[in-house]
Scaffold this motif. Structure first.
Motif, mmCIF file in Angstrom:
data_model
loop_
_atom_site.group_PDB
_atom_site.id
_atom_site.type_symbol
_atom_site.label_atom_id
_atom_site.label_comp_id
_atom_site.label_asym_id
_atom_site.label_seq_id
_atom_site.Cartn_x
_atom_site.Cartn_y
_atom_site.Cartn_z
ATOM 1 N N ARG D 39 23.528 42.229 45.126
ATOM 2 C CA ARG D 39 24.772 41.550 45.547
ATOM 3 C C ARG D 39 24.634 40.043 45.393
ATOM 4 O O ARG D 39 23.629 39.463 45.800
ATOM 5 N N VAL D 40 25.653 39.442 44.790
ATOM 6 C CA VAL D 40 25.644 38.001 44.572
ATOM 7 C C VAL D 40 27.003 37.433 44.941
ATOM 8 O O VAL D 40 28.035 38.027 44.621
ATOM 9 N N GLU D 41 27.002 36.308 45.637
ATOM 10 C CA GLU D 41 28.254 35.595 45.887
ATOM 11 C C GLU D 41 28.242 34.275 45.141
ATOM 12 O O GLU D 41 27.296 33.493 45.263
ATOM 13 N N LEU D 42 29.315 34.023 44.399
ATOM 14 C CA LEU D 42 29.455 32.770 43.671
ATOM 15 C C LEU D 42 30.697 32.034 44.169
ATOM 16 O O LEU D 42 31.638 32.650 44.663
ATOM 17 N N VAL D 43 30.687 30.734 43.991
ATOM 18 C CA VAL D 43 31.882 29.931 44.292
ATOM 19 C C VAL D 43 32.209 29.073 43.069
ATOM 20 O O VAL D 43 31.314 28.563 42.405
ATOM 21 N N MET D 44 33.510 28.966 42.768
ATOM 22 C CA MET D 44 33.956 28.129 41.659
ATOM 23 C C MET D 44 35.100 27.233 42.150
ATOM 24 O O MET D 44 36.210 27.713 42.410
ATOM 25 N N ILE D 62 38.768 33.115 35.472
ATOM 26 C CA ILE D 62 38.514 34.176 36.446
ATOM 27 C C ILE D 62 37.622 35.257 35.831
ATOM 28 O O ILE D 62 36.681 35.739 36.459
ATOM 29 N N ALA D 63 37.919 35.609 34.589
ATOM 30 C CA ALA D 63 37.108 36.621 33.912
ATOM 31 C C ALA D 63 35.674 36.137 33.741
ATOM 32 O O ALA D 63 34.723 36.895 33.937
ATOM 33 N N GLY D 64 35.526 34.865 33.372
ATOM 34 C CA GLY D 64 34.185 34.315 33.216
ATOM 35 C C GLY D 64 33.411 34.401 34.524
ATOM 36 O O GLY D 64 32.238 34.796 34.558
ATOM 37 N N LEU D 65 34.097 34.072 35.622
ATOM 38 C CA LEU D 65 33.460 34.126 36.934
ATOM 39 C C LEU D 65 33.085 35.571 37.290
ATOM 40 O O LEU D 65 31.988 35.836 37.809
ATOM 41 N N ALA D 66 34.003 36.506 36.998
ATOM 42 C CA ALA D 66 33.726 37.920 37.288
ATOM 43 C C ALA D 66 32.509 38.400 36.498
ATOM 44 O O ALA D 66 31.623 39.073 37.038
ATOM 45 N N ASP D 67 32.468 38.028 35.248
ATOM 46 C CA ASP D 67 31.370 38.468 34.373
ATOM 47 C C ASP D 67 30.017 38.017 34.930
ATOM 48 O O ASP D 67 29.076 38.809 35.024
ATOM 49 N N ILE D 68 29.937 36.767 35.341
ATOM 50 C CA ILE D 68 28.636 36.292 35.806
ATOM 51 C C ILE D 68 28.311 36.785 37.223
ATOM 52 O O ILE D 68 27.156 37.036 37.541
ATOM 53 N N LEU D 91 39.174 44.059 34.221
ATOM 54 C CA LEU D 91 39.592 43.403 35.450
ATOM 55 C C LEU D 91 41.090 43.502 35.634
ATOM 56 O O LEU D 91 41.855 43.476 34.680
ATOM 57 N N ASN D 92 41.468 43.674 36.878
ATOM 58 C CA ASN D 92 42.866 43.606 37.288
ATOM 59 C C ASN D 92 43.096 42.321 38.057
ATOM 60 O O ASN D 92 42.401 42.052 39.042
ATOM 61 N N ILE D 93 44.054 41.557 37.586
ATOM 62 C CA ILE D 93 44.425 40.329 38.283
ATOM 63 C C ILE D 93 45.578 40.699 39.209
ATOM 64 O O ILE D 93 46.688 40.945 38.745
ATOM 65 N N VAL D 94 45.304 40.791 40.497
ATOM 66 C CA VAL D 94 46.306 41.347 41.414
ATOM 67 C C VAL D 94 47.119 40.282 42.140
ATOM 68 O O VAL D 94 48.142 40.581 42.740
ATOM 69 N N ALA D 95 46.655 39.050 42.084
ATOM 70 C CA ALA D 95 47.413 37.948 42.695
ATOM 71 C C ALA D 95 46.930 36.665 42.043
ATOM 72 O O ALA D 95 45.814 36.612 41.516
ATOM 73 N N PRO D 96 47.778 35.647 42.050
ATOM 74 C CA PRO D 96 47.338 34.379 41.440
ATOM 75 C C PRO D 96 46.092 33.860 42.138
ATOM 76 O O PRO D 96 45.925 34.031 43.353
ATOM 77 N N GLY D 97 45.201 33.258 41.361
ATOM 78 C CA GLY D 97 44.007 32.651 41.936
ATOM 79 C C GLY D 97 44.374 31.275 42.462
ATOM 80 O O GLY D 97 44.515 30.332 41.695
ATOM 81 N N LEU D 98 44.526 31.180 43.759
ATOM 82 C CA LEU D 98 44.965 29.905 44.313
ATOM 83 C C LEU D 98 43.996 29.388 45.362
ATOM 84 O O LEU D 98 43.153 30.130 45.859
ATOM 85 N N GLY D 99 44.089 28.117 45.655
ATOM 86 C CA GLY D 99 43.230 27.524 46.665
ATOM 87 C C GLY D 99 42.262 26.541 46.055
ATOM 88 O O GLY D 99 42.247 26.315 44.842
ATOM 89 N N GLU D 100 41.433 25.962 46.906
ATOM 90 C CA GLU D 100 40.508 24.930 46.457
ATOM 91 C C GLU D 100 39.299 25.483 45.711
ATOM 92 O O GLU D 100 38.586 24.744 45.040
ATOM 93 N N GLN D 101 39.063 26.761 45.891
ATOM 94 C CA GLN D 101 37.960 27.392 45.170
ATOM 95 C C GLN D 101 38.175 28.897 45.128
ATOM 96 O O GLN D 101 38.924 29.452 45.920
ATOM 97 N N LEU D 102 37.532 29.527 44.172
ATOM 98 C CA LEU D 102 37.490 30.990 44.148
ATOM 99 C C LEU D 102 36.104 31.425 44.599
ATOM 100 O O LEU D 102 35.105 30.765 44.304
ATOM 101 N N ARG D 103 36.061 32.548 45.313
ATOM 102 C CA ARG D 103 34.800 33.128 45.753
ATOM 103 C C ARG D 103 34.677 34.502 45.103
ATOM 104 O O ARG D 103 35.615 35.302 45.170
ATOM 105 N N ALA D 104 33.564 34.731 44.432
ATOM 106 C CA ALA D 104 33.366 36.001 43.727
ATOM 107 C C ALA D 104 32.214 36.753 44.363
ATOM 108 O O ALA D 104 31.143 36.188 44.596
#
Lengths: 154, 154, 154, 154
Positions: D39-44, D62-68, D91-104
């Motif tokens: 398990r890995v958590e990333l932030v972008m 988003i796809a790049g983040l998911a891949d890594i 990947l399914n994009i189920v909602a816009p990626g919004l906010g100051e960062q994405l967490r994967a």
């Protein structure tokens, strides 16, 4: 998992009724075990024509089970005059489907205005415990049911 | 499409033999129409238990057909002691599967040392012409066949 | 491939204009090579931040390129007040992305009332010839563009 | 989730070291937040070149983040001389990626001898709470690292 509000208070009976109307579900020998809003559990017992030369469930039968588990999870959330159309799905077969039956858990992970996304996990049993056999992601489209399929239609 | 060299000169007979060994293929009523290196055409006639309430082929039956069309396209390229394991696939159902039969074309688009990738197109017929019903991408893993499945095994 | 009629006679200029509006496309350094109805070719030159430790294009950059190649193939077919939303896609990376640039070909394989499905192939170059690097299947949703994005909006 | 035993006792340092070696990860501005076995958590963080005209993260980023995220979740489980190759993902994009960062969050759901399957969830933030933006399924192949990439290589 997010909690979802069903639009149809009679969602469980609706899922069971729609399930029973589709010959393919019955041909697979699948049955509905449990229905909650946005979640459906199905069971498919082993049978000679669903297994491969090695005695494991065939990938096609597993895919069929995944498709309907996700589809009815979606169906549990829509209005009485709406149904589900499978747009696409992808599944990973991570272990052979073995045991006396497969158990499929379909769960809605996103409900949009026209699109519902579900995740499906399918488990076999190795004699001691459940073994994840397949995991899938599915995209459904909400459609308006044609009049002849509505409850009470003559 | 790239041209592929089969490793097994007897690839066509091998594909037909392996196909006939899997009960699920027969349960679907599917049959092999044509085999060339890296490409397989299958046909699946309509039947009451393969169709939905609306008379179209069910998504699960379509997925099963896609899985085996891609799988045997891969199988046509491997050695006599090798077989195919489906790792995963994804399919888009782009139109209802309608007509008296579905025709599936599985084609290898990449052959690696351990992984084969295939594309599958499935066509129905609207009375006048073929209609693309489903398109799929599939990942296969090359496996060594267990001894009891080899030709000539007692 | 099916021939598609564009709904917007100005489809090529529209695709090029929308492409240029998205910062991510420019950040990838991608450019539009060719646009015909339902088909778009993009090129993405190699660049230090798009490649991995081994000198090949990174999977994420390839996915980004696939997403936009399919998305604009779809965009070439819709009306002037419509745009594309990516619902999902799946890609197989079949060979390392190598060479001085990647070339992506996005093609619509199905256009429905609300859903468009595309196939994308991405090619590198090994010094002698094009090499298929990635193939993808994508589901797009047709959306009405918000007023501020329409041409002529103040 | 199943608990996995890492093969490399130094798995966390290994993941962080490999992550830092790939220029694309750094180009995305992603960083490793947390590593546990499988398990890995990333932030972008949001950045002008990662967002679309509407201010949301672009699907390609988003796809790049998911891949890594999935790739390094797999990497946490393998031996010191092994690495990960992405075979495919969806990947399914189920909602816009919004906010100051994405967490994967990338998690291994199956580890085979040569194949690892991961699930990735990516969350944005709407000001009050996390919002699922994208969910993905990924197939990885375990590869032997080339000598020049091993720790201690000159």
């Amino acid at each position: 998992m997010t909690a979802f509000e069903p639009q149809n208070p009679d969602y469980e009976a609706e899922v069971r009724r729609r399930f029973a109307q589709q010959p393919y579900n019955l041909a697979l020998g699948a049955r509905v075990e449990k229905v909650t809003p946005g979640r459906v559990e199905l069971v498919m017992p082993a049978r000679a024509d669903l297994v491969q030369h090695n005695g494991y469930f065939h990938g096609g039968a597993i895919a069929g089970l995944a498709d309907i588990a996700g589809g009815f999870a979606g169906w549990s959330l829509v209005a009485a005059d709406q149904g589900m159309l499978t747009v696409e799905y992808k599944l990973n077969i991570v272990a052979p489907g073995l045991g006396e039956q497969l158990r499929a858990v379909g769960e809605v992970i996103s409900r949009g205005r026209s699109i519902i996304v579900t995740r499906i996990d399918i488990f076999g049993h190795d004699g001691t415990r459940d073994v994840l056999c397949t995991t899938a992601l599915q995209t459904l489209k909400i459609m308006r049911l044609p009049p002849e399929l509505l409850v009470g239609a003559a």
